[in-house]
Design an enzyme around this catalytic site. Structure first.
Site, short mmCIF file in Angstrom:
data_model
loop_
_atom_site.label_atom_id
_atom_site.label_comp_id
_atom_site.label_asym_id
_atom_site.label_seq_id
_atom_site.Cartn_x
_atom_site.Cartn_y
_atom_site.Cartn_z
N LYS A 29 -3.86 1.32 3.90
CA LYS A 29 -2.79 0.48 3.36
C LYS A 29 -2.01 -0.18 4.49
CE LYS A 29 -2.76 3.29 -0.75
NZ LYS A 29 -2.25 4.45 -1.47
N ASP A 68 2.47 0.42 -7.01
CA ASP A 68 1.29 1.15 -7.50
C ASP A 68 1.10 0.90 -9.00
OD1 ASP A 68 -0.33 2.57 -5.76
OD2 ASP A 68 1.09 4.24 -5.55
N GLN A 78 2.59 8.49 -1.92
CA GLN A 78 1.15 8.79 -1.86
C GLN A 78 0.86 10.10 -2.59
OE1 GLN A 78 -1.34 6.77 -0.48
NE2 GLN A 78 -2.66 8.26 -1.47
#
Ligand code: NAD
Length: 295
Positions: free
Chosen positions: A62, A129, A106
């Site tokens: 990322k 997300d 995460q």
């Protein structure tokens, strides 16, 4: 529709199988938002708990994608002894920080932390997300309402669209019904007028469903789950699974070698859905910054 063999006079002509190259498309998509990123100057924050080796790899990917797109990136790391309350307090700090436009926590998180409560704490405007109930609710309504759609399902749709794989009216079978992949990708495809069947651990006779699929999406986490006898000729296969083999290699849920002989399209692991998830995340981050700076 994707019949690999077609009767042409007295001969069967074999059409080539095409690899769904998520790595190349991901780079193309990330490059395509560079100008928007230069304009809106997004910043992404990633909260990383503990030292899970897979998480370290995902976070590194990322970060690299942000560098490629020209997005500012900040990582906030905490030990896996952090309490749920402390983690939520850290999220709230980021929610209030006007310099930060996107936030990822995460996953997975340590067992003592409830993932739904953590996701609920993220400001929906910064939820790049696409896991927050607000964003999932908008996604549920119709493609026009998708604002920050969940990254992996969004990456899968972009992959299908790029290769001109029709969705409307097609038989789509999704194997896996998690909140982050199986359920939302089923909904997004239903909203694009596919006929969708969602299978899971309790599905009776999985093969009877997968055999019917024009498009088969597999998101389970079991190497070798889908074998060649479970698919029909000409199927388009999207393999979301990420598994580690005994010799340390990464593979998906599909027996790639044999299923690819019957498929018209198939995504590899690695190099398929993984990079597309990152591309979708980058696009969500740019979109989030634009929304925050224009509203
Ligand atoms: P999950 O563990 O939350 O869900 C697994 C799903 O598989 C469940 O719906 C379960 O019912 C179903 N299942 C389990 N065994 C089955 C069986 N034998 N037959 C049919 N269904 C079965 O997983 P998840 O978070 O959706 O992830 C699934 C896989 O995708 C994992 O390997 C994960 O690492 C991978 N993943 C990849 C990406 C990516 O970007 N490539 C993103 C997210 C997840």
């Amino acid at each position: 529709m994707y019949n690999k063999t077609a009767l042409d006079g007295l001969f069967f002509i074999s059409l080539p199988m095409e690899i769904l190259d998520g790595k190349a498309l991901s780079e193309e998509l990330i490059d395509s938002v560079k100008d928007e990123a230069a304009k809106w100057k997004p910043k992404l924050a990633v909260i990383l708990i503990g030292e899970n080796p897979a998480s370290l790899v995902y976070v590194r990917n990322k970060k690299k994608a942000c560098e490629r797109a020209g997005i500012a990136y900040e990582e906030r790391r905490f030990p896996d002894t952090i309490t749920q309350e402390q983690l939520i307090a850290e999220i709230e700090k980021i929610n209030e920080d006007d310099e930060i436009n996107g936030l990822i926590v995460q996953l997975p998180l340590p067992d003592h932390i409830a993932v739904p409560l953590v996701i609920r704490a993220i400001d929906p405007k910064k939820d790049v997300d696409g896991f927050h109930a607000y964003n999932l609710g908008k996604m549920f309504l119709s493609p026009e309402f998708e604002d920050l759609p969940p990254a992996t399902p969004s990456g899968i749709i972009k992959l299908l669209d790029h290769y001109d794989i029709p969705i409307r009216g097609q038989e789509v079978v999704v194997v896996g019904h998690s909140n982050h992949v199986g359920k939302p990708v089923s909904t997004m495809l239903l909203n694009r007028n596919a006929t969708v069947t969602t299978c899971h651990i309790h599905t009776k006779d999985l093969k009877s469903h997968t055999k019917r699929a024009d498009i088969l999406i597999v998101a389970v986490g079991k190497a070798g789950l889908i074998t060649a006898d479970m698919v029909k000729d000409g199927v388009a296969v999207v393999d979301v699974g990420i598994n580690r083999t005994d010799d340390g290699k990464i593979c998906g849920d599909v027996d790639f070698e044999n299923v690819s002989k019957k498929a018209s399209f198939i995504s590899p692991v690695p190099g398929g859905v993984g990079p597309m998830t990152v591309a979708a995340l980058i696009m969500n981050t740019v979109h989030a910054a634009k929304r925050q700076k224009t509203v």
